[in-house]
Enzyme design. Structure first.
Site, PDB file in Angstrom:
ATOM      1  N   SER A  50      -3.326 -20.327   0.617  1.00 59.45           N
ATOM      2  CA  SER A  50      -4.427 -19.566   1.231  1.00 59.45           C
ATOM      3  C   SER A  50      -5.643 -19.649   0.308  1.00 59.45           C
ATOM      4  O   SER A  50      -5.511 -20.060  -0.865  1.00 59.45           O
ATOM      5  CB  SER A  50      -4.013 -18.108   1.407  1.00 59.45           C
ATOM      6  OG  SER A  50      -3.810 -17.536   0.120  1.00 59.45           O
ATOM      7  N   ASP A  82      -4.158 -22.868   4.112  1.00 57.94           N
ATOM      8  CA  ASP A  82      -3.696 -21.874   5.094  1.00 57.94           C
ATOM      9  C   ASP A  82      -4.850 -20.907   5.384  1.00 57.94           C
ATOM     10  O   ASP A  82      -5.489 -20.393   4.460  1.00 57.94           O
ATOM     11  CB  ASP A  82      -2.502 -21.128   4.469  1.00 57.94           C
ATOM     12  CG  ASP A  82      -1.761 -20.249   5.458  1.00 57.94           C
ATOM     13  OD1 ASP A  82      -1.809 -20.534   6.670  1.00 57.94           O
ATOM     14  OD2 ASP A  82      -1.109 -19.280   5.004  1.00 57.94           O
ATOM     15  N   HIS A  83      -5.120 -20.664   6.654  1.00 47.79           N
ATOM     16  CA  HIS A  83      -6.155 -19.695   7.066  1.00 47.79           C
ATOM     17  C   HIS A  83      -7.524 -19.932   6.433  1.00 47.79           C
ATOM     18  O   HIS A  83      -8.167 -18.986   5.961  1.00 47.79           O
ATOM     19  CB  HIS A  83      -5.709 -18.248   6.774  1.00 47.79           C
ATOM     20  CG  HIS A  83      -4.586 -17.790   7.642  1.00 47.79           C
ATOM     21  ND1 HIS A  83      -4.739 -17.512   8.979  1.00 47.79           N
ATOM     22  CD2 HIS A  83      -3.281 -17.606   7.375  1.00 47.79           C
ATOM     23  CE1 HIS A  83      -3.570 -17.159   9.495  1.00 47.79           C
ATOM     24  NE2 HIS A  83      -2.667 -17.216   8.550  1.00 47.79           N
ATOM     25  N   GLU A 134      -6.157 -21.708  15.215  1.00 51.99           N
ATOM     26  CA  GLU A 134      -5.402 -20.587  15.800  1.00 51.99           C
ATOM     27  C   GLU A 134      -6.133 -20.024  16.998  1.00 51.99           C
ATOM     28  O   GLU A 134      -7.349 -19.851  16.979  1.00 51.99           O
ATOM     29  CB  GLU A 134      -5.209 -19.491  14.733  1.00 51.99           C
ATOM     30  CG  GLU A 134      -4.430 -18.290  15.234  1.00 51.99           C
ATOM     31  CD  GLU A 134      -3.943 -17.378  14.100  1.00 51.99           C
ATOM     32  OE1 GLU A 134      -3.626 -17.900  13.011  1.00 51.99           O
ATOM     33  OE2 GLU A 134      -3.890 -16.158  14.311  1.00 51.99           O
ATOM     34  N   GLY A 181       3.147 -10.375   7.273  1.00 54.49           N
ATOM     35  CA  GLY A 181       3.563  -9.331   6.335  1.00 54.49           C
ATOM     36  C   GLY A 181       4.842  -8.641   6.761  1.00 54.49           C
ATOM     37  O   GLY A 181       5.664  -9.203   7.482  1.00 54.49           O
ATOM     38  N   HIS A 208       3.143 -18.399  12.928  1.00 55.04           N
ATOM     39  CA  HIS A 208       2.794 -17.676  11.698  1.00 55.04           C
ATOM     40  C   HIS A 208       3.618 -16.382  11.645  1.00 55.04           C
ATOM     41  O   HIS A 208       4.143 -15.925  12.651  1.00 55.04           O
ATOM     42  CB  HIS A 208       1.302 -17.325  11.698  1.00 55.04           C
ATOM     43  CG  HIS A 208       0.420 -18.472  11.317  1.00 55.04           C
ATOM     44  ND1 HIS A 208      -0.370 -18.456  10.193  1.00 55.04           N
ATOM     45  CD2 HIS A 208       0.216 -19.679  11.898  1.00 55.04           C
ATOM     46  CE1 HIS A 208      -1.037 -19.590  10.110  1.00 55.04           C
ATOM     47  NE2 HIS A 208      -0.707 -20.358  11.130  1.00 55.04           N
ATOM     48  N   GLY A 209       3.681 -15.802  10.442  1.00 51.13           N
ATOM     49  CA  GLY A 209       4.326 -14.489  10.301  1.00 51.13           C
ATOM     50  C   GLY A 209       5.807 -14.529  10.604  1.00 51.13           C
ATOM     51  O   GLY A 209       6.344 -13.629  11.250  1.00 51.13           O
ATOM     52  N   ASN A 232       5.900 -16.608   3.999  1.00 52.33           N
ATOM     53  CA  ASN A 232       5.344 -16.218   2.701  1.00 52.33           C
ATOM     54  C   ASN A 232       6.028 -14.935   2.210  1.00 52.33           C
ATOM     55  O   ASN A 232       6.704 -14.927   1.184  1.00 52.33           O
ATOM     56  CB  ASN A 232       3.827 -16.009   2.845  1.00 52.33           C
ATOM     57  CG  ASN A 232       3.145 -15.770   1.509  1.00 52.33           C
ATOM     58  OD1 ASN A 232       3.710 -16.037   0.459  1.00 52.33           O
ATOM     59  ND2 ASN A 232       1.930 -15.250   1.544  1.00 52.33           N
ATOM     60  N   THR A 233       5.899 -13.863   2.997  1.00 50.85           N
ATOM     61  CA  THR A 233       6.378 -12.543   2.568  1.00 50.85           C
ATOM     62  C   THR A 233       7.860 -12.546   2.155  1.00 50.85           C
ATOM     63  O   THR A 233       8.219 -11.970   1.121  1.00 50.85           O
ATOM     64  CB  THR A 233       6.149 -11.520   3.703  1.00 50.85           C
ATOM     65  OG1 THR A 233       4.756 -11.522   4.017  1.00 50.85           O
ATOM     66  CG2 THR A 233       6.573 -10.131   3.291  1.00 50.85           C
TER      67      THR A 233
END
Ligand code: 13P
Length: 285
Positions: A50, A82-83, A134, A181, A208-209, A232-233
């Site tokens: 990111s 990313d993003h 996105e 998250g 994502h997520g 990620n989280t």
């Protein structure tokens, strides 16, 4: 080995029907853990950073670490932004050698998202770099991107077709009920929506997520066209839980290698679990 465009990795995944993790790199240990897991599982690799992570590590350090690794591997590896929040951020990464960028203009109205995405696609494709964009907005927090429940929006399948046609983007991140998250409740994925998007759109789709989504749901989404799965989280949690445990057991420990090492090993196992769940183990070429 040179970096490969992410589109190449996703195209092969699409042909053979599996998913590849887009795994976030936040520091040296996370990069080492992801690399070790991919090597042990012989998986193609998408290293995602990111803007926040790039700022934390320093762009030149990211490039230096990844280039150093490339000298010693035969795995296909893509380095991905990313993003990315702007044209400038995407161009900086491309200039430094990234093989893939995400332009996330999903917070803007549809036409503006198209214009901002197309601008990046034109520049990136001129030099062989992959672009992800996105459409729709995931609730939650990912580094610098925070979306409240009120701001969140699912991807509209008809808009998705138009978006892909008019931007020329290589892969599309869709909002189908996942969140960035830590999840508040159990995630409920809108598979009907995903199926409709996949029936109409002919580029690989991105989830994502994915940290809090059960593997069985991710696997179902892979059957419906998801080819890149961002995590990620879950890896941060695995790393930090082990680090906490080691420090609690050894309150006098002060050498970072002694507590970061076991934390990194714990992360390796989580990454390997995800690689196997997504089906990219043994798929390196
Ligand atoms: P999680 O942090 O929820 O796993 O999401 C990662 C992600 O989507 C990165 O873009």
């Amino acid at each position: 080995m040179e970096l490969v465009p992410m589109a190449e990795i996703l195209q092969k995944a699409d042909e053979e029907g599996y998913g590849v993790g887009g795994f976030n790199v936040n520091n040296l240990e996370s990069l080492q853990a992801i690399i070790q897991a991919a090597e042990e599982e012989r998986s193609p690799l998408i290293l995602a950073t990111s803007e926040g992570a790039i700022n934390y590590m320093g762009m030149d350090h990211v490039i230096g670490m990844v280039k150093g690794y490339l000298k010693n591997t035969d795995l296909p590896v893509a380095l991905h932004l990313d993003h990315g929040g702007s044209f400038e951020a995407a161009m900086k990464c491309i200039r430094k050698g990234y093989s893939s960028v995400m332009i996330d203009a999903s917070k803007y109205p549809f036409e503006e998202n198209i214009a901002k995405t197309r601008e990046v696609v034109q520049a990136a494709h001129a030099v062989g770099v992959t672009v992800e964009a996105e459409l729709g907005r995931l609730v939650g927090n990912e580094d610098d991107v925070t979306v409240t429940e009120k701001e969140a929006a699912m991807t509209n399948p008809d808009e998705a077709v138009e978006f892909v046609e008019r931007t020329g983007v290589d892969c599309l991140a869709v909002a189908i009920g996942t969140a960035h998250g830590v999840y508040k409740g159990d995630p409920e994925l809108d598979f009907d929506r995903l199926q409709k998007i996949n029936d109409k759109v002919d580029v690989p789709l991105v989830l994502h997520g994915a940290s809090g989504v059960p593997d069985s749901d991710v696997q179902k989404s892979i059957e419906m066209g998801i080819r890149k799965i961002n995590v990620n989280t879950a890896f941060q949690q695995a790393f930090t839980a082990k680090l906490r445990e080691v420090l609690e057991e050894n309150p006098d420990m002060y050498d970072p290698r002694k507590y970061c090492g076991p934390a990194r090993d714990a992360m390796v196992e989580r990454v390997k679990d995800k690689i196997r769940a997504f089906g990219s183990d043994g798929k390196a070429w």
